[in-house]
Design an enzyme around this catalytic site. Structure first.
Site, PDB file in Angstrom:
ATOM      1  N   GLU A  75       0.816  -1.216   0.000  1.00 36.89           N
ATOM      2  CA  GLU A  75       0.000   0.000   0.000  1.00 36.89           C
ATOM      3  C   GLU A  75       0.847   1.262   0.000  1.00 36.89           C
ATOM      4  O   GLU A  75       0.454   2.265  -0.560  1.00 36.89           O
ATOM      5  CB  GLU A  75      -0.940   0.026   1.220  1.00 36.89           C
ATOM      6  CG  GLU A  75      -2.040  -0.994   1.191  1.00 36.89           C
ATOM      7  CD  GLU A  75      -3.152  -0.658   0.202  1.00 36.89           C
ATOM      8  OE1 GLU A  75      -3.252   0.487  -0.274  1.00 36.89           O
ATOM      9  OE2 GLU A  75      -3.942  -1.572  -0.086  1.00 36.89           O
TER      10      GLU A  75
ATOM     11  N   ASP B 287      -6.579   8.372  -4.589  1.00 40.63           N
ATOM     12  CA  ASP B 287      -6.019   7.130  -5.124  1.00 40.63           C
ATOM     13  C   ASP B 287      -6.322   6.996  -6.621  1.00 40.63           C
ATOM     14  O   ASP B 287      -7.014   7.852  -7.194  1.00 40.63           O
ATOM     15  CB  ASP B 287      -6.501   5.928  -4.302  1.00 40.63           C
ATOM     16  CG  ASP B 287      -7.917   5.487  -4.604  1.00 40.63           C
ATOM     17  OD1 ASP B 287      -8.583   6.092  -5.462  1.00 40.63           O
ATOM     18  OD2 ASP B 287      -8.368   4.519  -3.973  1.00 40.63           O
TER      19      ASP B 287
END
Length: 152
Positions: free
Chosen positions: A23, A32
């Site tokens: 991540e 994102d």
């Protein structure tokens, strides 16, 4: 600490490590690849651009979400899964969410007892926002290898 607690803590620690490795960490909220405000290691719940977190807050959030993802995996099947499968699938559920996991062919194969077949479904999950992402390809292959590790 009894053996079961130690084993459980080991699985959680391994899953947290796997999630953190893939991540990445941002102490400042960002958008994102699919347009969702995100902070720490991919945490999205209630995040707004401008939010800031400390490393300790990120550690706690990541562990909390990994524990939730592991519980989703454990509740999804009637049998006890090998630790490698639990770690890999906790990372997967952390990333794609319980809804996507719950409706997946991967879970159907797992419930049918085809653990290797379930693990081999992971590389199919490499798209975000309709685009194939190299980072997801690498992550899914790492998860697949860990998933299969206890089945050799």
């Amino acid at each position: 600490m009894d053996l079961k607690t130690k084993v459980g803590a080991g699985v959680i620690a391994a899953a947290v490590g796997l999630v953190a490795a893939w991540e990445g960490r941002s102490l400042v909220a960002y958008v994102d690849p699919v347009g969702i405000p995100t902070i720490c290691e991919g945490y999205t719940h209630g995040v707004r651009l401008g939010d800031v977190a400390t490393p300790a807050q990120c550690d706690a959030l990541t562990k909390q979400e990994v524990v939730k993802a592991l519980a989703v995996v454990d509740r999804s099947v009637s049998q006890t899964l090998p630790d490698g499968i639990r770690v890999a699938l906790a990372s997967f559920v952390y990333n794609v969410g319980p809804g996507a996991y719950g409706g997946s062919t991967l879970l159907r194969k797992l419930r049918a007892g085809d653990m290797a077949g379930a693990c081999n479904q992971l590389p199919r999950w490499v798209y975000a926002g309709g685009k194939k992402l190299r980072g997801l390809e690498r992550r899914r292959e790492a998860e697949r290898q860990i998933c299969l590790s206890d089945l050799q």
